[in-house]
Design a protein around this motif. Structure first.
Motif, short mmCIF file in Angstrom:
data_model
loop_
_atom_site.label_atom_id
_atom_site.label_comp_id
_atom_site.label_asym_id
_atom_site.label_seq_id
_atom_site.Cartn_x
_atom_site.Cartn_y
_atom_site.Cartn_z
N ALA A 169 0.83 -1.22 0.00
CA ALA A 169 0.00 0.00 0.00
C ALA A 169 0.86 1.25 0.00
O ALA A 169 0.48 2.27 -0.57
N VAL A 217 1.71 2.86 -3.43
CA VAL A 217 0.72 3.56 -4.23
C VAL A 217 1.00 5.07 -4.13
O VAL A 217 0.92 5.65 -3.05
N GLN A 237 0.56 8.86 -3.84
CA GLN A 237 -0.56 9.64 -3.31
C GLN A 237 -1.33 10.33 -4.41
O GLN A 237 -2.56 10.40 -4.37
N ASP A 252 -1.86 9.32 -7.45
CA ASP A 252 -2.71 8.35 -8.12
C ASP A 252 -3.96 8.05 -7.29
O ASP A 252 -5.07 7.95 -7.82
N TYR A 253 -3.75 7.89 -5.99
CA TYR A 253 -4.87 7.62 -5.08
C TYR A 253 -5.86 8.78 -5.11
O TYR A 253 -7.06 8.59 -5.26
N ARG A 254 -5.35 10.00 -4.98
CA ARG A 254 -6.22 11.18 -4.99
C ARG A 254 -6.98 11.30 -6.31
O ARG A 254 -8.17 11.59 -6.33
N LEU A 290 -9.84 8.63 -6.43
CA LEU A 290 -10.96 8.89 -5.52
C LEU A 290 -11.66 10.21 -5.80
O LEU A 290 -12.79 10.42 -5.34
#
Length: 178
Positions: free
Chosen positions: A9, A12, A14, A16-18, A21
């Motif tokens: 985890a 990943v 940040q 890309d995650y933002r 989502l």
């Protein structure tokens, strides 16, 4: 896939995650409390219904936020589901570096009967809560609030946050994708 094969985890990025989502719409909610004789408020997009029996909501707050230490267990607060027409209040309450004093100056609101916390107007609905539990996880706190009172506001529709923008939805746009 076994746990040993699962991606780390921490690997990943940040951004890309933002970006992923950001596609999930979140309702725009003003969370407010009174502490030390002053109003404190902030905008969140993470308020959800958690339980109907007893009525409970869940909200996620960054531990560094001004409100996180003020709504600990046993503390009371209000959450206003913001309606179109309150975009100026939302912009002000998300402004970085806004002063700690007078946070609700110029923001239309009424006081909740059970908590004394500000309920922003116009709002589509609101809840007044007492914090039952706070769970800290990494850089956030998950707050479980027992609902003390709930009601509908004068506003219609709601504000949503999606892809970095606040958008109004209402009865006329029901069923229309944002």
């Amino acid at each position: 896939m076994t746990p040993a094969d699962a991606p780390d985890a921490a690997a990943v990025p940040q951004e890309d995650y933002r970006a992923a989502l950001a596609h999930l719409p979140g309702g725009v909610v003003v969370l407010a409390t009174r502490a030390h004789g002053r109003d404190h408020a902030m905008v969140v997009t993470s308020l959800v219904s958690f339980s109907l029996e007893p009525p409970t909501v869940l909200v996620s707050l960054h531990l560094d936020s001004r409100l996180a230490p003020l709504i600990g267990e046993g503390r009371t607060w209000a959450a206003s589901i913001v309606a179109p027409g309150a975009e100026g209040a939302v912009a002000w309450l998300t402004e970085p570096g806004r002063p700690d004093l007078g946070q609700l100056q110029g923001v239309a609101h009424v006081r909740g009967e059970r908590t004394g916390a500000a309920i922003v107007t116009p709002s589509a609905a609101w809840v007044e809560c007492e914090t039952e539990r706070v769970i800290e996880h990494h850089d956030h706190a998950v707050v479980l609030g027992r609902v003390l009172a709930a009601g509908r506001g004068q506003g219609t529709g709601a504000l949503l946050h999606r892809l970095g923008r606040v958008r109004a939805i209402g009865e006329a746009t029901r069923g229309t994708a944002t």
